[in-house]
Write a protein that holds these residues in place. Structure first.
Motif, PDB file in Angstrom:
ATOM      1  N   GLN A 221      -7.710   6.398   7.122  1.00 12.69           N
ATOM      2  CA  GLN A 221      -8.632   6.391   5.986  1.00 12.69           C
ATOM      3  C   GLN A 221      -9.091   4.977   5.671  1.00 12.69           C
ATOM      4  N   ARG A 222      -8.164   4.043   5.664  1.00 17.02           N
ATOM      5  CA  ARG A 222      -8.502   2.641   5.376  1.00 17.02           C
ATOM      6  C   ARG A 222      -9.418   2.069   6.461  1.00 17.02           C
ATOM      7  N   LYS A 223      -9.123   2.403   7.708  1.00 17.92           N
ATOM      8  CA  LYS A 223      -9.949   1.928   8.824  1.00 17.92           C
ATOM      9  C   LYS A 223     -11.371   2.453   8.705  1.00 17.92           C
ATOM     10  N   ASN A 224     -11.505   3.744   8.395  1.00 14.90           N
ATOM     11  CA  ASN A 224     -12.840   4.347   8.281  1.00 14.90           C
ATOM     12  C   ASN A 224     -13.641   3.745   7.148  1.00 14.90           C
ATOM     13  N   LYS A 225     -12.960   3.389   6.064  1.00 17.43           N
ATOM     14  CA  LYS A 225     -13.664   2.787   4.927  1.00 17.43           C
ATOM     15  C   LYS A 225     -14.135   1.373   5.244  1.00 17.43           C
ATOM     16  N   SER A 226     -13.404   0.703   6.139  1.00 19.53           N
ATOM     17  CA  SER A 226     -13.739  -0.687   6.455  1.00 19.53           C
ATOM     18  C   SER A 226     -14.844  -0.810   7.497  1.00 19.53           C
ATOM     19  N   GLU A 227     -15.158   0.301   8.164  1.00 20.88           N
ATOM     20  CA  GLU A 227     -16.172   0.232   9.224  1.00 20.88           C
ATOM     21  C   GLU A 227     -17.559   0.520   8.702  1.00 20.88           C
TER      22      GLU A 227
ATOM     23  N   ASP B 239      -1.963  -2.799  10.770  1.00 16.06           N
ATOM     24  CA  ASP B 239      -3.190  -3.595  10.784  1.00 16.06           C
ATOM     25  C   ASP B 239      -4.023  -3.308   9.538  1.00 16.06           C
ATOM     26  N   TYR B 240      -3.806  -2.140   8.951  1.00 12.02           N
ATOM     27  CA  TYR B 240      -4.636  -1.716   7.822  1.00 12.02           C
ATOM     28  C   TYR B 240      -3.858  -1.514   6.532  1.00 12.02           C
TER      29      TYR B 240
ATOM     30  N   ASP C  93       0.826  -1.208   0.000  1.00 14.97           N
ATOM     31  CA  ASP C  93       0.000   0.000   0.000  1.00 14.97           C
ATOM     32  C   ASP C  93       0.861   1.259   0.000  1.00 14.97           C
TER      33      ASP C  93
END
Length: 321
Positions: free
Chosen positions: A315-321, A83-84, A38
């Protein structure tokens, strides 16, 4: 081709002393390719275009050395970056000391090799001239991007010492080459004495939004953060951070220091505040470890890189939630 283990995380200080380091950023794995990543860290150890102090060629090495102090969890964003995201250190561009144009070709080639895998490039400079080579690769992939530029100098001179390519000229060239969209770009933190009293007006004539330090202080950081977001909008953005944005009391190891700058915390807060932009690249430049004491400048640079990566992870975490 042998498959890399992209899930392997850096050794912790509980298992391996921090001084047991092979020279990678945050003791991440060293990869030869950005495939499957990434983000990718890489160094551009070039300082031939500096106009005062040299030494930024050792910036990537200095930042990597002290980056062993960084851990993977960001408590402010409440995110563990690995983690992301999958990331690694790809080593350095083989620059050509003393020759800027061959070096530009190599920077562009190396950066392009990262971007072709849809991986976000994160470069450790080097003097600020290197950003032009990065932007050439970025623009070939994404078209003209927004420049978010933290610095004590605007770097929009037409010439320095009669030369068009110098660490004081990259963004003038970037506009001329159509690499950035000046109307969606912003420069923050310019200060100090000038040869050209009209430099700030020159930025405006080029289409750039420039917020010098005295205006930043009048506005306050929250208002500056909102102005950055408003200027860039949803456009793809490249963030370039010259360490001399920070006051030399906090970051003395740089080629062209300017007093009256920002604290380490203010610099980190600004990066955190714009973590939700649509980034396609990042670099941090002008760290010259030979002028450092207790590695404080390199340590700040490593933290700023970590904060940028943390924003990507958020950003990745927010998209996955």
């Amino acid at each position: 081709m042998e498959q890399k283990d992209l899930s392997k995380k850096p050794a912790t200080a509980f298992a391996s002393p921090r001084f047991c380091n092979v020279g990678n950023f945050m003791r991440m794995q060293r990869f030869d390719s950005a495939e499957g990543l990434d983000f990718a860290i890489y160094g551009i150890p070039f300082d031939t275009a500096s106009s005062y102090r040299s030494g930024a060629r050792f910036g990537p090495q200095g930042i990597r050395n002290i980056s062993v102090m960084m851990k993977t969890n960001n408590p402010v964003h409440e995110v563990n970056i690995l983690d992301y995201l999958k990331g690694a250190d790809l080593g350095d561009v083989n620059v050509v000391p003393g020759y800027i144009h061959p070096t530009y070709e190599r920077i562009e080639e190396f950066t392009s090799s990262i971007i072709q895998h849809d991986c976000l490039p994160i470069a450790l400079g080097g003097d600020h001239s290197v950003t032009l080579g990065e932007l050439r690769a970025i623009a070939k992939k994404h078209g003209p991007v927004s420049l978010v530029h933290f610095d004590s100098h605007a770097d929009i001179n037409d010439e320095v010492f009669g030369e068009k390519y110098n660490h004081g000229t990259p963004f003038r060239r970037a506009i001329e080459e159509g690499l950035i969209d000046p109307h969606k770009s912003i420069q923050i933190g310019m200060r100090g004495s000038l040869y050209d009293a009209g430099e700030f007006k020159l930025a405006a004539s080029l289409g750039l939004t420039l917020i010098p330090t005295h205006q930043v202080r009048e506005m306050g950081l929250p208002a500056v953060i909102e102005l950055i977001k408003k200027t860039v909008g949803d456009n793809k953005a490249f963030l370039t951070f010259d360490i001399d944005f920070v006051d030399p009391a906090y970051a003395p190891a740089t080629g062209t220091p300017e007093v009256g700058g920002y604290t380490s915390y203010e610099a980190i807060s600004l990066i955190r505040g714009i973590s939700d932009l649509n980034y396609v690249g990042f670099d941090i430049v002008e760290v010259a470890p030979i002028y450092d004491h207790a590695e404080v400048t390199s340590l700040l640079a490593a933290n700023l890189v970590f904060e940028f990566i943390s924003g990507l992870a958020l950003q990745r975490k927010n998209k996955s939630e």
